[in-house]
Design an enzyme around this catalytic site. Structure first.
Site, PDB file in Angstrom:
ATOM      1  CG  ASP A 118      42.079 -29.458  18.026  1.00  0.00           C
ATOM      2  OD1 ASP A 118      40.943 -28.976  17.720  1.00  0.00           O
ATOM      3  OD2 ASP A 118      42.121 -30.539  18.513  1.00  0.00           O
ATOM      4  CD  GLU A 119      43.040 -33.730  16.506  1.00  0.00           C
ATOM      5  OE1 GLU A 119      43.756 -34.485  17.112  1.00  0.00           O
ATOM      6  OE2 GLU A 119      41.886 -33.581  16.756  1.00  0.00           O
TER       7      GLU A 119
END
Length: 534
Positions: free
Chosen positions: A340-341
């Site tokens: 993620d991210e």
């Protein structure tokens, strides 16, 4: 109309706790509560009506069993070692509150608490059970030791919080709705000792949570010793949010956690986040940076600024050796690789990296779990996606997850504005964040995993998970304040049948758990919309 809606909601929500095993009618024993001072109050809930998670069916019927000085736990003359272990653990769990000796004996003949394996037990599946109480004792029946353990946790709720007493006669027949019922702990932002995590395992297992996802690494700290890359823990573990000392677990401590959880039928899913969230690793080894320069250790809470060097073969040796050691330590089927991210990793590089990372996981005999951003790349066959979006998440992002689910990728649901335990309850909550909005107890509970993502069939939903991120949480008190009581509702969403779900009924059953939370010295949030002390 308001009175009618509330009363009807209560009856529907508690319908699954009705008077017959084959059907779930409303109890019909509670008057309406119109919310006015001095107005009618519902009748007190009976023991079978207080259970959390709500069972598939429960009925009070006939005379009960006196749980007292003569009670023994019977595991059967031909019981396996594992069944005996379940019996010993149940005895240990019951001795403290009751003060009874509760010896564990062989054989099923005689009064007491009986543990019985029956491969043909109807309506129980692999994790479910049947609990029957009559004057001769309490019989726990299941197809597997896992089911017997869950039956024991239900029994704990039927017994007095302290001391001894009579368990009313009745029958519970129960099995989970979803296979995966998880909670996540983030020990990377703030480090926590093993004792706190094991305490949480005990608390979760009481409510039939069967998975502990441990977020072991992030920009702020690396929390597990790795023999092939020792500086990861020695140096990368020496920081945390706010500049504290950090810390890490040895391999032996991690093994202890895995074994402790397994004894309570909780699987550990470890996470090494990549290709972003890696500043602690890059601070430990300069060669993991594309420019060969190690950054300073990081103690803030920003995200998305770090990235592994996707084009460097050393990167893949690094993840192979780290994940290889972790796989050897972890008997469960899953390894979580984050994903993620990764804002500092270009999309094409991200997809290429995740291709190779997934291959590494497969070589070590594990199944990939990743945050739902993997859906925008190329999920490997069987890869599990963990969705953490919220009401404002872009439609295209949700559509990618739905498409992946329809293509055969199981989905774990952790919507941030429902399931993230670090979101503040309201503006007065001291710890926590609010980027996904405030999440009061009712909002956390009031959604249906089976229909949450439009277009995603319930058959694609592996289950639910309640993450607890620790950017603002540095002690046990804040941990438990944010987790409880919301994690109980999320446990129910994962276990209970859809017909049992409904806020009004759940709020009353949750309130009945208050004395049990008090007895465990849990610093829970006394939500104003829950009728505590009713």
């Amino acid at each position: 109309m308001r009175v009618l809606r509330r009363t009807l909601g209560t009856l529907l929500a508690l319908g699954a706790l009705g008077v017959c095993v084959s059907c779930t009618p409303a109890r019909g024993d509670a008057g309406p509560d119109d919310g006015r001072p001095g107005g009618p109050r519902p009748a007190a809930l009976g023991p079978y009506e207080r259970l959390v998670p709500a069972p598939a069916s429960a009925r009070a019927d006939g005379p009960g069993y006196l749980f007292g000085a003569g009670t023994v736990i019977r595991t059967g003359a031909d019981a396996s070692e594992e069944v005996r272990r379940v019996g010993e653990l149940l005895a240990e769990q019951l001795r403290g509150p009751s003060g009874l000796p509760l010896p564990v004996v062989d054989g099923q003949d005689g009064d007491g608490i009986r543990l019985l394996l029956d491969g043909a037990a109807e309506g129980t599946g692999e994790e479910g059970y049947r609990l029957r109480t009559d004057p001769t004792g309490i019989t726990l029946t299941a197809r597997t030791p896992t089911g017997l353990f869950h039956a024991g946790q239900t029994l704990r709720q039927l017994l007095p919080v302290r001391g001894t007493g009579t368990v009313p006669g009745g029958t519970v027949t129960d099995a989970p709705r979803f296979a995966y019922r998880g909670a996540m702990v983030d020990v990377a932002r703030h480090f926590f000792p093993l004792e706190q995590v094991e305490r949480y395992v005990d608390q979760l297992a009481r409510y039939k949570v069967n998975t502990l996802h441990v977020h072991l690494t992030d920009d702020q700290g690396w929390r597990l010793a790795v023999d092939s890359w020792p500086k990861l823990a020695e140096y990368g573990g020496g920081s945390e949010v706010g500049g504290g000392p950090g810390g890490h677990w040895t391999k032996e401590e991690y093994r202890e956690l895995v074994a402790y959880a397994a004894e309570r039928y909780v699987d550990v899913v470890p996470e090494i986040d990549m290709p972003g969230h890696v500043n602690a690793a890059q601070a430990s080894y300069a060669e993991l940076n594309c420019d060969g320069k190690a950054p300073e250790r990081y103690t803030g809470i920003k995200v998305g600024f770090s990235s592994l060097c996707v084009g460097d073969e050393l990167t893949y040796r690094f993840i192979d050796e780290v994940l290889g050691e972790l796989a050897e330590l972890t008997p469960g089927k899953y390894l979580h690789i984050g994903g993620d991210e990764a804002h500092s990793t270009p999309a094409a590089d991200y997809a290429a990296f995740m291709d190779r990372a997934q291959q590494v996981v497969a070589r070590h005999g594990k199944t990939v779990v990743a945050w739902h951003q993997l859906a925008t790349a190329r999920p490997a066959p069987g890869a599990v996606l963990q969705y953490w979006g919220h009401d404002r998440t872009a439609a295209a992002e949700k559509a990618a997850v739905v498409a992946a689910g329809k293509a055969g990728h199981p989905v774990i649901l952790s919507p941030a504005d429902r399931a993230y335990l670090d979101m503040k309850y309201d503006a007065t909550t001291k710890p926590g964040l609010a980027w996904a909005g405030y999440v009061p107890v009712e909002r956390s509970y009031s959604w249906d995993p089976g229909s949450y993502l439009a277009g995603l069939p319930e058959s694609a939903v592996l289950g639910v998970e309640a993450p607890l991120w620790t950017e603002t949480i540095a002690n046990r008190g804040d941990w438990e304040l944010m987790a409880f009581p919301r994690v109980l509702g999320l446990a129910e969403l994962g276990w209970s049948p859809k017909s049992a779900l409904g806020w009004d009924g759940y709020a009353r059953r949750l309130a009945a758990q208050g004395p049990r939370l008090d007895a465990q010295d849990i610093a829970y949030h006394r939500a104003p919309d829950v009728p505590w002390g009713e």
